[in-house]
Design a protein around this motif. Structure first.
Motif, PDB file in Angstrom:
ATOM      1  N   ILE A  41       0.844  -1.193   0.000  1.00  0.00           N
ATOM      2  CA  ILE A  41       0.000   0.000   0.000  1.00  0.00           C
ATOM      3  C   ILE A  41       0.881   1.246   0.000  1.00  0.00           C
ATOM      4  CG2 ILE A  41      -1.701   1.340   1.294  1.00  0.00           C
ATOM      5  CD1 ILE A  41      -2.751  -1.379   2.387  1.00  0.00           C
ATOM      6  N   ALA A  42       1.882   1.264   0.881  1.00  0.00           N
ATOM      7  CA  ALA A  42       2.790   2.410   0.966  1.00  0.00           C
ATOM      8  C   ALA A  42       3.549   2.602  -0.344  1.00  0.00           C
ATOM      9  CB  ALA A  42       3.760   2.232   2.123  1.00  0.00           C
ATOM     10  N   THR A  43       3.953   1.515  -0.972  1.00  0.00           N
ATOM     11  CA  THR A  43       4.653   1.601  -2.253  1.00  0.00           C
ATOM     12  C   THR A  43       3.737   2.196  -3.320  1.00  0.00           C
ATOM     13  OG1 THR A  43       6.015  -0.309  -1.679  1.00  0.00           O
ATOM     14  CG2 THR A  43       5.884   0.280  -4.013  1.00  0.00           C
ATOM     15  N   ALA A  44       2.495   1.736  -3.354  1.00  0.00           N
ATOM     16  CA  ALA A  44       1.542   2.268  -4.338  1.00  0.00           C
ATOM     17  C   ALA A  44       1.306   3.756  -4.115  1.00  0.00           C
ATOM     18  CB  ALA A  44       0.231   1.501  -4.258  1.00  0.00           C
ATOM     19  N   LEU A  48       2.289   6.688  -6.709  1.00  0.00           N
ATOM     20  CA  LEU A  48       1.240   7.635  -7.088  1.00  0.00           C
ATOM     21  C   LEU A  48       1.695   9.077  -6.852  1.00  0.00           C
ATOM     22  CD1 LEU A  48      -1.778   8.000  -7.954  1.00  0.00           C
ATOM     23  CD2 LEU A  48      -2.292   8.015  -5.523  1.00  0.00           C
ATOM     24  N   LEU A  49       2.306   9.333  -5.704  1.00  0.00           N
ATOM     25  CA  LEU A  49       2.781  10.686  -5.393  1.00  0.00           C
ATOM     26  C   LEU A  49       3.906  11.123  -6.333  1.00  0.00           C
ATOM     27  CD1 LEU A  49       2.674  10.720  -1.500  1.00  0.00           C
ATOM     28  CD2 LEU A  49       1.176  11.924  -3.091  1.00  0.00           C
ATOM     29  N   VAL A  50       4.791  10.205  -6.685  1.00  0.00           N
ATOM     30  CA  VAL A  50       5.861  10.541  -7.625  1.00  0.00           C
ATOM     31  C   VAL A  50       5.268  10.873  -8.991  1.00  0.00           C
ATOM     32  CG1 VAL A  50       7.835   9.604  -8.915  1.00  0.00           C
ATOM     33  CG2 VAL A  50       7.688   9.292  -6.442  1.00  0.00           C
ATOM     34  N   TRP A  51       4.328  10.061  -9.450  1.00  0.00           N
ATOM     35  CA  TRP A  51       3.672  10.329 -10.732  1.00  0.00           C
ATOM     36  C   TRP A  51       3.009  11.692 -10.706  1.00  0.00           C
ATOM     37  CZ3 TRP A  51       0.773   5.230 -12.240  1.00  0.00           C
ATOM     38  CH2 TRP A  51       1.596   4.465 -13.070  1.00  0.00           C
ATOM     39  N   ALA A  53       3.693  14.231  -8.701  1.00  0.00           N
ATOM     40  CA  ALA A  53       4.677  15.301  -8.545  1.00  0.00           C
ATOM     41  C   ALA A  53       5.416  15.584  -9.844  1.00  0.00           C
ATOM     42  CB  ALA A  53       5.670  14.949  -7.442  1.00  0.00           C
ATOM     43  N   LEU A  54       5.751  14.555 -10.577  1.00  0.00           N
ATOM     44  CA  LEU A  54       6.519  14.732 -11.802  1.00  0.00           C
ATOM     45  C   LEU A  54       5.645  14.996 -13.026  1.00  0.00           C
ATOM     46  CD1 LEU A  54       9.174  11.923 -11.319  1.00  0.00           C
ATOM     47  CD2 LEU A  54       9.389  14.368 -10.817  1.00  0.00           C
ATOM     48  N   GLY A  55       4.367  14.784 -12.884  1.00  0.00           N
ATOM     49  CA  GLY A  55       3.469  15.032 -13.994  1.00  0.00           C
ATOM     50  C   GLY A  55       3.332  13.876 -14.962  1.00  0.00           C
ATOM     51  N   LEU A  56       4.041  12.776 -14.725  1.00  0.00           N
ATOM     52  CA  LEU A  56       3.927  11.608 -15.591  1.00  0.00           C
ATOM     53  C   LEU A  56       2.580  10.943 -15.348  1.00  0.00           C
ATOM     54  CD1 LEU A  56       7.458  10.134 -14.892  1.00  0.00           C
ATOM     55  CD2 LEU A  56       6.774  11.511 -16.839  1.00  0.00           C
ATOM     56  N   LEU A  57       1.759  10.956 -16.316  1.00  0.00           N
ATOM     57  CA  LEU A  57       0.423  10.377 -16.237  1.00  0.00           C
ATOM     58  C   LEU A  57      -0.450  11.017 -15.153  1.00  0.00           C
ATOM     59  CD1 LEU A  57       1.279   6.586 -16.620  1.00  0.00           C
ATOM     60  CD2 LEU A  57       0.561   8.154 -18.396  1.00  0.00           C
ATOM     61  N   ALA A  58      -0.027  12.146 -14.616  1.00  0.00           N
ATOM     62  CA  ALA A  58      -0.768  12.780 -13.525  1.00  0.00           C
ATOM     63  C   ALA A  58      -2.216  13.096 -13.886  1.00  0.00           C
ATOM     64  CB  ALA A  58      -0.044  14.027 -13.044  1.00  0.00           C
ATOM     65  N   PRO A  59      -2.486  13.676 -15.050  1.00  0.00           N
ATOM     66  CA  PRO A  59      -3.888  13.949 -15.364  1.00  0.00           C
ATOM     67  C   PRO A  59      -4.742  12.685 -15.383  1.00  0.00           C
ATOM     68  CG  PRO A  59      -2.459  15.132 -16.877  1.00  0.00           C
ATOM     69  CD  PRO A  59      -1.583  14.201 -16.076  1.00  0.00           C
ATOM     70  N   MET A 115       3.672  20.651  -8.307  1.00  0.00           N
ATOM     71  CA  MET A 115       2.751  20.066  -7.342  1.00  0.00           C
ATOM     72  C   MET A 115       1.274  20.375  -7.639  1.00  0.00           C
ATOM     73  SD  MET A 115       4.825  18.501  -5.542  1.00  0.00           S
ATOM     74  CE  MET A 115       6.385  18.460  -4.741  1.00  0.00           C
ATOM     75  N   TYR A 116       0.978  20.873  -8.829  1.00  0.00           N
ATOM     76  CA  TYR A 116      -0.415  21.172  -9.173  1.00  0.00           C
ATOM     77  C   TYR A 116      -1.290  19.929  -9.061  1.00  0.00           C
ATOM     78  CZ  TYR A 116      -4.514  21.769 -12.122  1.00  0.00           C
ATOM     79  OH  TYR A 116      -5.793  21.754 -12.603  1.00  0.00           O
ATOM     80  N   PHE A 117      -0.806  18.816  -9.605  1.00  0.00           N
ATOM     81  CA  PHE A 117      -1.628  17.619  -9.617  1.00  0.00           C
ATOM     82  C   PHE A 117      -1.780  17.014  -8.223  1.00  0.00           C
ATOM     83  CE2 PHE A 117      -0.367  17.949 -14.088  1.00  0.00           C
ATOM     84  CZ  PHE A 117      -1.638  17.965 -14.651  1.00  0.00           C
ATOM     85  N   ILE A 118      -0.771  17.180  -7.370  1.00  0.00           N
ATOM     86  CA  ILE A 118      -0.915  16.729  -5.980  1.00  0.00           C
ATOM     87  C   ILE A 118      -1.975  17.578  -5.291  1.00  0.00           C
ATOM     88  CG2 ILE A 118       0.250  16.611  -3.735  1.00  0.00           C
ATOM     89  CD1 ILE A 118       2.744  15.690  -5.195  1.00  0.00           C
TER      90      ILE A 118
END
Length: 191
Positions: A41-44, A48-51, A53-59, A115-118
């Motif tokens: 769960i923590a890994t997921a 998710l937070l990295v995605w 934060a970096l905007g990769l697939l964030a939308p 951090m917009y997507f976060i």
């Protein structure tokens, strides 16, 4: 081999941290509900937070989270005929719709902010959260409902006009479809 050892030590430290307060209570509930270990769960969540934060697939991730859970809960509320739940999720969908329409005009600029997507994800999770200070309820009562009450006559006239326009478009589509079917039948008869 050094990397493998480092990774194992890191996972062990993460596991220890997840078994201490305040995380242990949250992860105990999550493990029980979704039947997945807390490390996973923590890994997921970290991925998710990295995605985000970096905007990769964030939308995509934000839209999936903002749609999937509320849609499932809405269906459950409707099928169980739970009026309170249906009211809660209808409020969420009203806020989500207003947010989506307003975001359309500013998304291009906001998406460039770090951090917009976060922030967007946090906002939408707050809107769907099963808490007393639920974002959807607050925004609906403080912004959307007062706006609707203030402009009720104009909104109802616009709704009526759009309804009439939709009815006219539907009639035109039916006539065009009937004419097209008649034309096709006549072309087969002539051959």
């Amino acid at each position: 081999m050094e990397l493998k050892k480092y990774w194992a030590e890191y996972i062990e430290k993460v596991d220890e941290t997840l078994n201490k307060p305040p995380f242990n209570k949250v992860f105990d509930v999550l493990e029980e509900k979704i039947k997945v270990g807390r490390k996973y769960i923590a890994t997921a969540v970290a991925v998710l937070l990295v995605w985000l934060a970096l905007g990769l697939l964030a939308p995509l991730v934000v839209n999936i989270v903002a749609f999937t859970y509320p849609a499932i809960q809405s269906i459950k509320s409707l099928e169980s005929q739970n009026a309170e739940g249906a009211h809660k999720w209808l409020t969420y969908w009203i806020v989500y719709g207003c947010f989506s329409v307003s975001e359309f005009f500013v998304d291009f600029f906001l998406s460039w902010f770090p951090m917009y997507f976060i922030g967007k994800m946090a906002f939408l999770v707050w809107c769907m959260a099963p808490i007393d200070f639920n974002g959807s309820d607050v925004i609906y009562r403080c912004a959307i409902l007062p706006f609707f009450i203030q402009h009720k006559d104009k909104i109802e006239k616009l709704s009526d006009d759009l309804g009439e326009l939709a009815t006219e478009a539907n009639e035109l589509a039916k006539e065009a479809d009937a004419g097209q079917k008649k034309g096709i039948c006549e072309s087969f008869k002539s051959k």
